[in-house]
Design an enzyme around this catalytic site. Structure first.
Site, PDB file in Angstrom:
ATOM      1  N   HIS A 154       0.883  -1.279   0.151  1.00 57.37           N
ATOM      2  CA  HIS A 154      -0.189   0.026  -0.042  1.00 57.37           C
ATOM      3  C   HIS A 154       0.841   1.422   0.210  1.00 57.37           C
ATOM      4  O   HIS A 154       0.362   2.307  -0.101  1.00 57.37           O
ATOM      5  CB  HIS A 154      -0.894  -0.103   1.228  1.00 57.37           C
ATOM      6  CG  HIS A 154      -1.929  -1.260   1.206  1.00 57.37           C
ATOM      7  ND1 HIS A 154      -3.301  -0.644   0.737  1.00 57.37           N
ATOM      8  CD2 HIS A 154      -2.147  -2.421   1.262  1.00 57.37           C
ATOM      9  CE1 HIS A 154      -4.006  -1.793   0.772  1.00 57.37           C
ATOM     10  NE2 HIS A 154      -3.348  -3.054   0.879  1.00 57.37           N
ATOM     11  N   ASP A 361       3.344   9.267  -0.846  1.00 53.36           N
ATOM     12  CA  ASP A 361       2.155   8.671  -0.375  1.00 53.36           C
ATOM     13  C   ASP A 361       2.098   7.684  -1.422  1.00 53.36           C
ATOM     14  O   ASP A 361       2.121   7.765  -2.514  1.00 53.36           O
ATOM     15  CB  ASP A 361       1.233   9.664  -0.341  1.00 53.36           C
ATOM     16  CG  ASP A 361       0.001   9.213   0.807  1.00 53.36           C
ATOM     17  OD1 ASP A 361       0.199   7.909   1.364  1.00 53.36           O
ATOM     18  OD2 ASP A 361      -0.652  10.252   1.329  1.00 53.36           O
TER      19      ASP A 361
HETATM   20  P1  ADQ Z   1      -2.917   6.007   4.908  1.00 58.93           P
HETATM   21  O1  ADQ Z   1      -1.715   6.438   5.144  1.00 58.93           O
HETATM   22  O2  ADQ Z   1      -3.836   5.740   6.028  1.00 58.93           O
HETATM   23  O3  ADQ Z   1      -3.045   4.715   4.051  1.00 58.93           O
HETATM   24  P2  ADQ Z   1      -5.158   7.414   2.914  1.00 58.93           P
HETATM   25  O4  ADQ Z   1      -4.836   6.662   1.700  1.00 58.93           O
HETATM   26  O5  ADQ Z   1      -5.144   8.799   2.902  1.00 58.93           O
HETATM   27  O6  ADQ Z   1      -3.596   6.968   4.069  1.00 58.93           O
HETATM   28  O7  ADQ Z   1      -6.257   6.589   3.758  1.00 58.93           O
HETATM   29  C1  ADQ Z   1      -6.756   7.193   4.918  1.00 58.93           C
HETATM   30  C2  ADQ Z   1      -8.233   6.746   5.222  1.00 58.93           C
HETATM   31  O8  ADQ Z   1      -8.497   7.049   6.340  1.00 58.93           O
HETATM   32  C3  ADQ Z   1      -9.214   7.562   4.289  1.00 58.93           C
HETATM   33  O9  ADQ Z   1     -10.189   6.730   3.868  1.00 58.93           O
HETATM   34  C4  ADQ Z   1      -9.418   8.750   5.291  1.00 58.93           C
HETATM   35  O10 ADQ Z   1     -10.593   9.132   4.876  1.00 58.93           O
HETATM   36  C5  ADQ Z   1      -9.531   8.131   6.537  1.00 58.93           C
HETATM   37  N1  ADQ Z   1      -8.923   9.077   7.478  1.00 58.93           N
HETATM   38  C6  ADQ Z   1      -7.932   9.818   7.421  1.00 58.93           C
HETATM   39  N2  ADQ Z   1      -7.766  10.584   8.313  1.00 58.93           N
HETATM   40  C7  ADQ Z   1      -8.996  10.640   9.045  1.00 58.93           C
HETATM   41  C8  ADQ Z   1      -9.641  11.247  10.170  1.00 58.93           C
HETATM   42  N3  ADQ Z   1      -8.770  12.294  10.587  1.00 58.93           N
HETATM   43  N4  ADQ Z   1     -10.771  10.831  10.596  1.00 58.93           N
HETATM   44  C9  ADQ Z   1     -11.473   9.876   9.833  1.00 58.93           C
HETATM   45  N5  ADQ Z   1     -11.022   9.201   9.089  1.00 58.93           N
HETATM   46  C10 ADQ Z   1      -9.815   9.496   8.401  1.00 58.93           C
HETATM   47  C11 ADQ Z   1      -2.025   3.820   3.244  1.00 58.93           C
HETATM   48  C12 ADQ Z   1      -1.225   4.296   2.298  1.00 58.93           C
HETATM   49  C13 ADQ Z   1      -1.794   5.233   1.338  1.00 58.93           C
HETATM   50  C14 ADQ Z   1      -2.865   4.413   0.583  1.00 58.93           C
HETATM   51  C15 ADQ Z   1      -3.693   3.446   1.378  1.00 58.93           C
HETATM   52  C16 ADQ Z   1      -4.456   2.735   0.774  1.00 58.93           C
HETATM   53  O11 ADQ Z   1      -0.226   5.332   3.295  1.00 58.93           O
HETATM   54  O12 ADQ Z   1      -0.959   5.728   0.551  1.00 58.93           O
HETATM   55  O13 ADQ Z   1      -3.561   5.216  -0.249  1.00 58.93           O
HETATM   56  O14 ADQ Z   1      -2.923   2.979   2.582  1.00 58.93           O
HETATM   57  O15 ADQ Z   1      -3.674   1.765  -0.017  1.00 58.93           O
END
Ligand code: ADQ
Length: 471
Positions: A154, A361
């Site tokens: 990921h 990311d």
């Molecule tokens: P993350 O680093 O966690 O994921 P991201 O892809 O942005 O980053 O996913 C975060 C998820 O958590 C999103 O669905 C978001 O809405 C939710 N989230 C974030 N902050 C939040 C908050 N304050 N309250 C509620 N919900 C929140 C890792 C990798 C990413 C990759 C994903 C999926 O780092 O690059 O996109 O896995 O593969």
């Protein structure tokens, strides 16, 4: 259709609709539909390691095990999050090279393999998620497992020279060669891994796969997506407090920029706050008009680098508000607590600019969620880091260099002033991609390639697993 066995560091709570963390969000719905097994850490920490227990929820059996305190410290916080996470996010300066981290990481993977094997049936497709479990296929193969095993990373895969900054880089890549399929988020990541295979290991791609010993492995790009229709529906369901806030802002002619991230040093938060501060300096006309809502709940606080970034952000937020705030206007609202997805979705919709600027990311699902949440008649503008995996698809966003505070500030200005016609044109293009490359498409395309026959099947089925179980 063969059963799917998902293995990830944490087993998501499948009864909970609302999840934080990209991996859980993307997989939970699909698993509920298809059925199978989800195997991983229960999230509990015990004094001593304990065996796995199974619990069936709908069509999914959740099989989970607690970790010992030492395993959490050295495998999870240690090797996974203080070595692999910084290394794979190009942050060599933050890698903690303690040798016992790797030993415990290897031991936990061995324990996961031993605990998982009794649950496996011959035709199961095993799908391993993320950097915590890179050695798992190698350990399962040692136990006689002949199943098709796929791996999805990921997070980004770093360039070969950067990977070479760890002493066990070759071993790391050899772990990956025990899978039948390695999936990565972007073509940059695929290029980085295949370059390592070709230049450091002298392997050659033949018919879409790399042969190594008696096995072959495919390396392909599968950009992860969201459930855009479900997210858009959630975004339209404004709770009263969001609706009232939006009405108040409309009445006062106020605009909102939004950022939503786990509080992680990879997300570029200090640079982002500085860019917003720069915007207010360069455009005094935005005083009392524009505000920035940054939601960044805590994660991995036991790792030093996370405690440091928290302090840095608190100081920056304080200095921006101290400098610009008025008695009736708070320029920056920084929320260091989790916010429910039911509230997050309408907040994204109610914001004029989605400000998503990670330094690096894997994908970044928030960028896709911002696009899905918008009102198509009057959409907001996405300002997106060119170093987020999402930028490869979402190139109709305003792409920025997340290290360049001036450029980000200029793009914020451009976003706030963008005419409706251009906003609609860009949004239409973005939405089309978010709809097409959704979570289900991601999952199905990965499993379709994993199931595709190749030379590895000749190795036979799970006879050896049966022998292992009989022991
Ligand atoms: P993350 O680093 O966690 O994921 P991201 O892809 O942005 O980053 O996913 C975060 C998820 O958590 C999103 O669905 C978001 O809405 C939710 N989230 C974030 N902050 C939040 C908050 N304050 N309250 C509620 N919900 C929140 C890792 C990798 C990413 C990759 C994903 C999926 O780092 O690059 O996109 O896995 O593969």
């Amino acid at each position: 259709m063969p059963r799917v066995v998902i293995v990830s560091n944490r087993v998501a709570d499948l009864r909970k609709k609302s999840q934080t963390g990209g991996l859980a969000v993307a997989l939970a719905d699909a698993m509920r539909e298809r059925g199978g097994i989800w195997f991983g850490w229960s999230g509990e920490t015990k004094e001593e390691a304990a065996p796995a227990v199974a619990e069936t929820i709908g069509r999914v059996a959740a099989v989970s095990l607690p970790l010992s305190r030492r395993e959490v410290e050295e495998y999870y916080l240690g090797y996974a999050n203080s070595v692999l996470w910084p290394l794979f996010h190009y942050r060599l300066d933050l890698v903690d090279h303690r040798p016992n981290f790797l030993d415990t990481y290897a031991a936990v993977n061995r324990r996961f393999a031993t605990e998982l094997v009794p649950y496996l049936e011959d035709d199961d497709l095993v799908w391993v998620q993320d950097y915590h479990l890179m050695p798992l296929a190698a350990r399962l193969r040692e136990l006689g497992c002949r199943n098709r095993i796929g791996f999805f990373l990921h997070i980004p895969f770093p360039p070969p020279d950067m990977l070479a900054a760890t002493s066990n880089h070759r071993e790391m890549v050899e772990w990956l060669l025990e899978f039948d399929l390695v999936g990565l988020q972007t073509s940059t990541d695929v290029g980085n891994l295949t370059r390592y295979l070709e230049e450091h290991m002298g392997l050659e791609e033949i018919g879409g796969a790399y042969r190594h010993g008696s096995r072959q492995v495919r390396v392909e790009r599968f950009p992860i997506g969201i459930d855009p229709v479900g997210f858009a529906a959630m975004a339209r369901e404004e709770p009263d407090d969001v609706a009232i806030d939006l009405m108040r802002r409309k009445l006062l002619g106020q605009r909102q920029i939004i950022g939503v991230d786990r509080l992680d040093y990879s997300k570029g938060l200090p640079e982002r706050l500085r860019a917003y501060g720069r915007l207010l300096v360069q455009h005094p006309e935005y005083e009392r008009v524009v505000s920035f809502l940054q939601i960044a709940p805590p994660t991995r606080e036991d790792v030093d680098a996370y405690a440091e970034i928290r302090l840095e952000l608190e100081a920056l937020a304080g200095s921006i508000n101290g400098r610009f705030a008025e008695f009736n206007w708070t320029p920056l609202r920084y929320i260091h607590r989790p916010v429910s997805r039911e509230k997050l979705a309408p907040l994204l919709r109610a914001s004029d600019v989605g400000f998503v600027t990670p330094l690096r990311d894997g994908m970044n699902l928030v960028a896709k969620e911002y696009v899905a949440a918008q009102d198509v008649e009057d959409p907001g503008v996405l300002v997106l880091s060119r170093f987020a995996g999402a930028a490869e698809e979402l190139d109709a966003a305003l792409l920025v260099n997340p290290y360049d505070v001036d450029e980000m500030s200029r793009r914020l200005h451009q976003a706030l002033e963008m005419p409706l016609a251009e906003r609609r044109r860009r949004h239409e293009e973005l939405l089309e991609k978010v709809m097409r490359q959704n979570a289900t498409a991601w999952l199905e395309s990965f499993l379709e390639v994993l199931e595709r026959p190749d030379g590895n099947q000749e190795a036979g089925t799970g006879d050896q697993v049966a022998a292992f179980r009989a022991k």
